[in-house]
Design a protein around this motif. Structure first.
Motif, PDB file in Angstrom:
ATOM      1  N   GLY A  46      50.041  97.878  25.231  1.00 58.19           N
ATOM      2  CA  GLY A  46      51.099  97.385  24.358  1.00 58.19           C
ATOM      3  C   GLY A  46      51.361  98.337  23.201  1.00 58.19           C
ATOM      4  O   GLY A  46      52.525  98.626  22.869  1.00 58.19           O
ATOM      5  N   ALA A  47      50.295  98.838  22.575  1.00 59.69           N
ATOM      6  CA  ALA A  47      50.459  99.793  21.476  1.00 59.69           C
ATOM      7  C   ALA A  47      51.055 101.105  21.973  1.00 59.69           C
ATOM      8  O   ALA A  47      51.936 101.690  21.327  1.00 59.69           O
ATOM      9  CB  ALA A  47      49.114 100.034  20.797  1.00 59.69           C
ATOM     10  N   TRP A  48      50.575 101.584  23.116  1.00 61.82           N
ATOM     11  CA  TRP A  48      51.115 102.832  23.679  1.00 61.82           C
ATOM     12  C   TRP A  48      52.578 102.671  24.077  1.00 61.82           C
ATOM     13  O   TRP A  48      53.390 103.573  23.853  1.00 61.82           O
ATOM     14  CB  TRP A  48      50.295 103.263  24.895  1.00 61.82           C
ATOM     15  CG  TRP A  48      48.915 103.704  24.567  1.00 61.82           C
ATOM     16  CD1 TRP A  48      48.463 104.191  23.370  1.00 61.82           C
ATOM     17  CD2 TRP A  48      47.774 103.708  25.434  1.00 61.82           C
ATOM     18  NE1 TRP A  48      47.127 104.478  23.434  1.00 61.82           N
ATOM     19  CE2 TRP A  48      46.678 104.205  24.689  1.00 61.82           C
ATOM     20  CE3 TRP A  48      47.576 103.334  26.757  1.00 61.82           C
ATOM     21  CZ2 TRP A  48      45.407 104.338  25.244  1.00 61.82           C
ATOM     22  CZ3 TRP A  48      46.304 103.476  27.311  1.00 61.82           C
ATOM     23  CH2 TRP A  48      45.237 103.973  26.559  1.00 61.82           C
ATOM     24  N   LEU A  49      52.908 101.510  24.676  1.00 57.61           N
ATOM     25  CA  LEU A  49      54.290 101.292  25.108  1.00 57.61           C
ATOM     26  C   LEU A  49      55.233 101.235  23.915  1.00 57.61           C
ATOM     27  O   LEU A  49      56.320 101.828  23.947  1.00 57.61           O
ATOM     28  CB  LEU A  49      54.380  99.999  25.926  1.00 57.61           C
ATOM     29  CG  LEU A  49      55.784  99.585  26.352  1.00 57.61           C
ATOM     30  CD1 LEU A  49      56.421 100.644  27.236  1.00 57.61           C
ATOM     31  CD2 LEU A  49      55.755  98.229  27.064  1.00 57.61           C
ATOM     32  N   ALA A  50      54.851 100.511  22.864  1.00 56.69           N
ATOM     33  CA  ALA A  50      55.702 100.444  21.677  1.00 56.69           C
ATOM     34  C   ALA A  50      55.951 101.839  21.115  1.00 56.69           C
ATOM     35  O   ALA A  50      57.083 102.180  20.725  1.00 56.69           O
ATOM     36  CB  ALA A  50      55.056  99.546  20.618  1.00 56.69           C
ATOM     37  N   THR A  51      54.911 102.671  21.094  1.00 61.51           N
ATOM     38  CA  THR A  51      55.072 104.034  20.584  1.00 61.51           C
ATOM     39  C   THR A  51      55.927 104.871  21.525  1.00 61.51           C
ATOM     40  O   THR A  51      56.751 105.678  21.081  1.00 61.51           O
ATOM     41  CB  THR A  51      53.694 104.684  20.386  1.00 61.51           C
ATOM     42  OG1 THR A  51      52.865 103.818  19.594  1.00 61.51           O
ATOM     43  CG2 THR A  51      53.824 106.016  19.684  1.00 61.51           C
ATOM     44  N   ALA A  52      55.747 104.699  22.849  1.00 64.51           N
ATOM     45  CA  ALA A  52      56.552 105.453  23.817  1.00 64.51           C
ATOM     46  C   ALA A  52      58.028 105.099  23.710  1.00 64.51           C
ATOM     47  O   ALA A  52      58.902 105.971  23.815  1.00 64.51           O
ATOM     48  CB  ALA A  52      56.040 105.192  25.233  1.00 64.51           C
ATOM     49  N   ILE A  53      58.338 103.823  23.500  1.00 64.31           N
ATOM     50  CA  ILE A  53      59.734 103.402  23.332  1.00 64.31           C
ATOM     51  C   ILE A  53      60.312 104.019  22.062  1.00 64.31           C
ATOM     52  O   ILE A  53      61.455 104.506  22.043  1.00 64.31           O
ATOM     53  CB  ILE A  53      59.827 101.867  23.296  1.00 64.31           C
ATOM     54  CG1 ILE A  53      59.451 101.287  24.664  1.00 64.31           C
ATOM     55  CG2 ILE A  53      61.228 101.419  22.899  1.00 64.31           C
ATOM     56  CD1 ILE A  53      59.333  99.768  24.669  1.00 64.31           C
ATOM     57  N   ALA A  54      59.525 104.014  20.979  1.00 67.52           N
ATOM     58  CA  ALA A  54      59.983 104.629  19.731  1.00 67.52           C
ATOM     59  C   ALA A  54      60.220 106.126  19.929  1.00 67.52           C
ATOM     60  O   ALA A  54      61.206 106.684  19.412  1.00 67.52           O
ATOM     61  CB  ALA A  54      58.959 104.387  18.621  1.00 67.52           C
ATOM     62  N   GLU A  55      59.348 106.792  20.680  1.00 66.16           N
ATOM     63  CA  GLU A  55      59.534 108.223  20.950  1.00 66.16           C
ATOM     64  C   GLU A  55      60.816 108.473  21.741  1.00 66.16           C
ATOM     65  O   GLU A  55      61.519 109.461  21.506  1.00 66.16           O
ATOM     66  CB  GLU A  55      58.328 108.761  21.713  1.00 66.16           C
ATOM     67  CG  GLU A  55      57.062 108.873  20.883  1.00 66.16           C
ATOM     68  CD  GLU A  55      55.861 109.256  21.725  1.00 66.16           C
ATOM     69  OE1 GLU A  55      55.000 109.983  21.208  1.00 66.16           O
ATOM     70  OE2 GLU A  55      55.782 108.832  22.899  1.00 66.16           O
ATOM     71  N   TYR A  56      61.108 107.594  22.685  1.00 67.48           N
ATOM     72  CA  TYR A  56      62.318 107.758  23.499  1.00 67.48           C
ATOM     73  C   TYR A  56      63.563 107.742  22.616  1.00 67.48           C
ATOM     74  O   TYR A  56      64.444 108.608  22.739  1.00 67.48           O
ATOM     75  CB  TYR A  56      62.383 106.647  24.544  1.00 67.48           C
ATOM     76  CG  TYR A  56      63.729 106.516  25.224  1.00 67.48           C
ATOM     77  CD1 TYR A  56      64.120 107.413  26.221  1.00 67.48           C
ATOM     78  CD2 TYR A  56      64.615 105.503  24.854  1.00 67.48           C
ATOM     79  CE1 TYR A  56      65.360 107.294  26.829  1.00 67.48           C
ATOM     80  CE2 TYR A  56      65.852 105.379  25.468  1.00 67.48           C
ATOM     81  CZ  TYR A  56      66.222 106.275  26.450  1.00 67.48           C
ATOM     82  OH  TYR A  56      67.443 106.162  27.057  1.00 67.48           O
TER      83      TYR A  56
END
Length: 457
Positions: free
Chosen positions: A243-253
């Motif tokens: 969940g933490a990695w996904l939230a950061t990956a979406i922000a990076e996108y």
């Protein structure tokens, strides 16, 4: 003679290199193994090969498939951690490595949606259309290519705008005990911050709080430009990490598309606790108050992904809540987070108990980039504000019980005279938004010298 054969030899060499490159791009055959042992949430598999971070599917007796991730190995044994329910597993269940694991599909259609750590929708609004695939763990940015923090960010909260000015691309910790108003403060930032996209990661929190945050705190207007990733406390520890990695990956996108992103993660402590559960389950020895060393390696890996991008890209301004267990400021996670973040805002229980919200302890808080992004006049006003606040707080007990005699110290007399204006500046209703310009103007008005409140020396 050698010169005559040189062109042919060169052609053969190039052809061999191309052949070897094609061979290297051919994926190895998928070899299924079997489940041999289960201890707690840790699964052991043998007979198959996979790298750390790869995904596997475990086929149970009723032919249902359970996803797991490789978190370690010992010899020919793989240690797996499930991302879902494991009821129904039996010994010798089939373990099948999955190719192309470790990526997630993202796109603009994520805005306004609520998903879990696997990017599956939780809001009942159907599947999400995606246009790109990104790595869940991201790719590091060359630190010399990052754009510096040069612009202030308006978060709509007077005390932060005026005294702890945040820069666009800064990473800030929100240190708080339980029940002192951090969720409300996060909701105010989500509604009032000047950002193109908001990504909210609710990691390891109570499931009840997810709906409350979305409906009562974030609101319909805030959700329209937001993506919410929710992995509550009853999710497996690996899913909480995801969940933490996904939230950061979406922000990076969205940052890579040139947009300014506000990333709110609640909480960094639950992320660390999930990593602790995984590390202890596979046999890693605890080092600091029960936390294995891998926990302190994971924290900067996650936090460093936020911030400004390279030239031509956008920014990620990140707020990470850190739970101060037992109100202990020397908790190992608190100490580690303080070291890797660009500033911290402390919410104090004594202030919340006194009825002042947001309960920001200005004296204990700091923004490490404020001196680079605001004018010198505002820095001087903030310095004087902190000086008066600290002077009053250090003598609060004497003032409250009447032991201080007026006239004993002109500085304390000035602090007492200004204290109503100081408290009024720090107090803000959750339904009010105060812009950066108004925050600075009100700070100047509060610190204006009067005969009743002499300037402290």
């Amino acid at each position: 003679m050698n010169a005559m054969y040189a062109p042919a030899a060169k052609r053969w060499t190039n052809a061999l290199a191309r052949y070897q490159e094609r061979l290297s791009n051919v994926p190895p055959p998928v070899v299924a193994g079997c489940l041999t042992r289960m201890i707690g949430l840790t699964l052991e598999a043998s007979g198959c090969q996979a790298a750390v971070g790869d995904r596997c599917e475990i086929v149970s007796a009723d032919h249902s498939r359970i996803e797991a991730e490789v978190v370690g190995f010992a010899g020919e044994r793989l240690y797996l951690m499930p991302t879902g329910d494991i009821h129904g597993l039996k010994p010798n269940a089939r373990v099948v490595p999955r190719p192309h694991a470790g990526t997630v599909r993202v796109g603009p259609k994520l805005l306004g949606r609520i998903v879990d750590g696997a990017c599956r929708p939780l809001d009942g609004q159907g599947p999400i259309e995606s246009e790109a695939s990104v790595r869940l763990t991201g790719s590091p940015i060359n630190p010399l290519l990052r754009q510096p923090i040069t612009q202030p960010l308006d978060v709509g909260i007077r005390a932060i705008n005026g005294l702890l000015t945040i820069g666009r691309g800064q990473r800030v910790g929100l240190f708080s005990g339980s029940g002192v108003g951090k969720s409300v403060l996060l909701g105010m930032m989500a509604r009032y911050t000047a950002a193109d996209v908001i990504v909210v990661g609710l990691i390891g929190e109570r499931g009840r709080e997810v709906k409350e945050f979305v409906e009562r705190i974030l609101g319909r207007e805030g959700l329209a430009r937001s993506v919410v990733v929710a992995t509550p406390a009853d999710y497996p520890p690996l899913m909480r990490l995801h969940g933490a990695w996904l939230a950061t990956a979406i922000a990076e996108y969205f940052r890579d598309r040139g947009q300014n992103v506000l990333l709110i993660m609640d909480s960094l402590t639950r992320f660390a606790q999930a990593q602790r559960e995984i590390a202890l389950a596979i046999g890693e020895a605890p080092a600091t108050k029960g936390y294995p060393p891998s926990v302190f390696a994971r924290l900067p890996q996650l936090v460093e992904r936020a911030g400004n991008g390279v030239a031509g890209e956008g920014s990620i301004t990140a707020f990470y809540t850190v739970l101060v267990e037992g109100d202990d400021p020397n908790d190992p996670i608190v100490d580690a987070a303080r070291a890797v973040l660009d500033g911290h805002i402390v919410l104090a229980r004594r202030i919340a108990d006194g009825g002042r919200y947001p309960a920001i302890d200005v004296e204990a808080s700091v923004s490490r980039v404020m001196h680079d992004i605001v004018p010198e006049t505002q820095l001087e006003l903030a310095r004087r504000f902190r000086q008066i606040t600290g002077l009053y707080e250090h003598n609060r007990d004497l003032i409250t019980i009447g032991a201080y005699q007026r006239g004993s110290d002109p500085r304390i007399d000035g602090a007492i005279a200004r204290w109503p204006q100081i408290e009024s500046y720090l107090r803000q209703d959750m339904r009010d938004s105060v812009s950066l310009a108004h925050s600075t103007a009100q700070l100047a008005a509060t610190m204006a010298e009067t005969a009743e409140a002499p300037r402290p020396k």
